[in-house]
Design an enzyme around this catalytic site. Structure first.
Site, PDB file in Angstrom:
ATOM      1  N   THR A   1      47.122  58.630  68.359  1.00  0.00           N
ATOM      2  CA  THR A   1      46.894  57.338  67.711  1.00  0.00           C
ATOM      3  C   THR A   1      45.465  56.853  67.841  1.00  0.00           C
ATOM      4  O   THR A   1      44.873  56.364  66.869  1.00  0.00           O
ATOM      5  CB  THR A   1      47.870  56.283  68.257  1.00  0.00           C
TER       6      THR A   1
ATOM      7  N   GLU B   1      54.324  47.330  52.793  1.00  0.00           N
ATOM      8  CA  GLU B   1      55.147  48.044  53.767  1.00  0.00           C
ATOM      9  C   GLU B   1      56.564  48.166  53.224  1.00  0.00           C
ATOM     10  O   GLU B   1      57.167  47.166  52.820  1.00  0.00           O
ATOM     11  CB  GLU B   1      55.156  47.293  55.100  1.00  0.00           C
TER      12      GLU B   1
ATOM     13  N   ALA C   1      50.127  55.141  74.698  1.00  0.00           N
ATOM     14  CA  ALA C   1      49.170  56.041  75.350  1.00  0.00           C
ATOM     15  C   ALA C   1      47.994  56.327  74.421  1.00  0.00           C
ATOM     16  O   ALA C   1      48.183  56.706  73.273  1.00  0.00           O
ATOM     17  CB  ALA C   1      49.851  57.344  75.751  1.00  0.00           C
TER      18      ALA C   1
ATOM     19  N   HIS D   1      54.323  63.260  66.756  1.00  0.00           N
ATOM     20  CA  HIS D   1      52.867  63.314  66.643  1.00  0.00           C
ATOM     21  C   HIS D   1      52.433  64.234  65.507  1.00  0.00           C
ATOM     22  O   HIS D   1      51.509  65.021  65.656  1.00  0.00           O
ATOM     23  CB  HIS D   1      52.261  63.803  67.969  1.00  0.00           C
TER      24      HIS D   1
END
Length: 511
Positions: free
Chosen positions: A489, A40, A130, A443
């Site tokens: 996601t 990362e 969500a 998104h």
């Protein structure tokens, strides 16, 4: 955590967001003897690593974690972070940072609010949680044909810890849902009607909400796996390919500047929908569709004061969770007839602050958001420079992005629809809805899209393996090949599950 890079592993994973974590989790469960190293570029900002920053109780510590996630020039861009949405300003959400250059080309719409996160856990340390399932044309037809898509989505829900009852006790949630249902449900099938939003969140025994981040996806199988290591502040600059097969990665220790080569039989690139194609490009892996079919979701927002609102007695929920849990989170699913996805939530649960809440009646104002499905175009793309470099020394990117005539029509329909739904709930705070700057949804999809065949319109197979490079996988929202309006996601984690199973097969066949 370890500061020492191994000379070789079975699997190298680039990126620690939920899809990279899904590969680590599935392989830890199904191939526990495999050695796995995850890299990362950003720092660890939470404990456990990859946890959602909303779970940090102290507001100063939470703000510090967000700032540390905001890339190599975080302090310089702090004045463009956060704030109430009132204009078309280029502002990043806390925990993210903007693309400084190349976000718009003359004569095109561009993505002026294109943003990233650099931290262990990626954007999943800052998201809304969500997790709706895709519907109608959002679904991936060639996976439906094989009958695996719904099983993969169920696995994604398991890994993310998806629930629908976290806000079950919210006193005004039934009122909000009921009013929305009366306005929107006619003619819809049962699964398309107004309902509770599936959320990657659960409630502890003490009543406190816990939001899922990559830590939940990794779970005990990865955390307890002695063969899994996570290396933060580690920039992967190249994927190594030999004889048409993935052979490892070249990684730079951000703290020291030293470069290392880590050999691997399987490489997974799960950076994000902009930086995953960037790494492939920098590695000389350049299929025709790489970076193309870039799509975002135009986002329309509106705020209303709930009609006939009566404050609940006390506010114990806010004391325990940091939220005024009055109205919960409600979902209006996408359909082909109404090509937008809707969510309604408490202002303090939203990452985009639409207004100041009413201090006299906290929880009386809710925000509505409609996300629009994009008209897919190969010309919408991220382009990489052979000369200019970004803040990490990787090829600089330029975004080509244009709304089609159909996109404008859908946005106008969404603006009318959000006002209609808002008025069903209560009294609007503004006369008109606000269209967020393009890119604000975060998104981004399509840039490493999967496809059923290697015909030049996709980057990877239905199991996420890059065409022409055995053992190289791509993961994240960029893999999604359809135009979606729902939060992506869950879908991207589901696709990562399939990719991880294919990676396990490769490891088994090589042993």
């Amino acid at each position: 955590m370890t500061d020492r890079y191994p000379a070789s592993v079975d699997v190298a994973i680039v990126g620690s967001g939920p899809t990279g974590a899904a590969y680590a989790r599935i392989l830890s469960e199904e191939a526990p003897a495999a050695t796995i190293a995850m890299f990362e570029v950003g720092p660890t900002v939470s404990d456990p690593p990859g946890a959602h920053v909303k779970n940090i109780a102290d507001p100063d510590e939470r703000a510090a974690a967000q700032t540390r996630s905001e890339g190599p020039n975080a302090r310089a861009s702090a004045d463009r972070t956060g704030g109430i949405v009132k204009s078309a300003q280029r502002r990043a959400r806390p925990g993210t940072y903007l693309l400084d250059d190349g976000f718009q080309v003359d004569g095109e719409d561009g993505l002026p609010a294109a943003a990233f996160s650099s931290n262990v856990g990626g954007m999943a340390a800052h998201w809304t949680g969500a997790c709706p399932r895709p519907n109608d044309s959002e679904r991936i037809d060639f996976l439906d044909e094989t009958g695996v898509f719904d099983e993969l989505l169920s696995e994604g829900e398991r890994l993310l810890g998806v629930t629908t009852d976290a806000f079950e006790a919210s006193p005004h949630a039934p009122l909000v849902r009921g009013r929305l249902a009366a306005a929107a449900d006619e003619g819809r099938d049962a699964h398309e009607r107004v309902q509770r939003m599936p959320l990657a969140v659960h409630r502890r025994d003490d009543g406190r909400l816990v939001w899922s981040g990559s830590d939940v996806v990794l779970g005990e199988p990865a955390r307890d796996n002695a063969n899994f290591t996570l290396h933060d502040e580690s920039l992967v600059t190249r994927v190594l390919v030999e004889d048409g097969r993935a052979a490892g990665v070249r990684v730079t220790d951000v703290r020291t500047g030293e470069s290392h080569e880590v050999r691997a039989r399987v490489v997974v690139v799960a950076a994000d929908a902009l930086r995953t194609p960037q790494l492939l490009w920098a590695s000389g892996i350049r299929p025709e569709a790489l970076g193309r079919y870039l799509n975002d979701q135009a986002q329309i927002v509106f705020a209303v004061r709930i009609r006939d609102f009566e404050p609940a007695v006390g506010d114990e929920g806010a004391a325990q969770t940091g939220l005024s849990e009055y109205s919960g989170v409600t979902w209006v699913p996408f359909t082909d007839e109404a090509p937008f996805h809707g969510q309604v939530m408490q202002l303090d649960a939203s990452p985009v602050k639409l207004a100041d809440d009413d201090p006299a009646a906290p929880g009386s104002i809710v925000g509505l958001g409609l996300f629009c499905a994009k008209d897919l175009q190969a010309s919408d793309r991220v382009e990489f420079s052979d000369d200019a470099l970004d803040g990490y020394g990787m090829p600089a990117m330029t975004l080509h992005y244009t709304l089609s005539e159909r996109d404008h029509e859908v946005i106008e329909r969404a603006k009318a629809e959000i006002v209609r739904l808002g008025k069903a709930i209560g009294e609007p705070l503004d006369d008109r809805p606000f269209v967020m700057p393009l890119g604000a949804s975060l998104h981004y999809q399509g840039t490493t899209r999967m496809g059923p065949t290697d015909d030049g319109t996709s980057v990877c197979s239905p199991r996420s393996e890059v065409w022409g490079v055995s053992g190289l996988f791509v993961a994240g929202n960029g893999v999604i090949p359809t135009s979606t309006a729902c939060n992506p996601t869950l879908t991207s984690v589901a696709l990562a599950v399939s990719g991880a199973r294919r990676a396990r097969e490769i490891l088994s066949s090589d042993s």
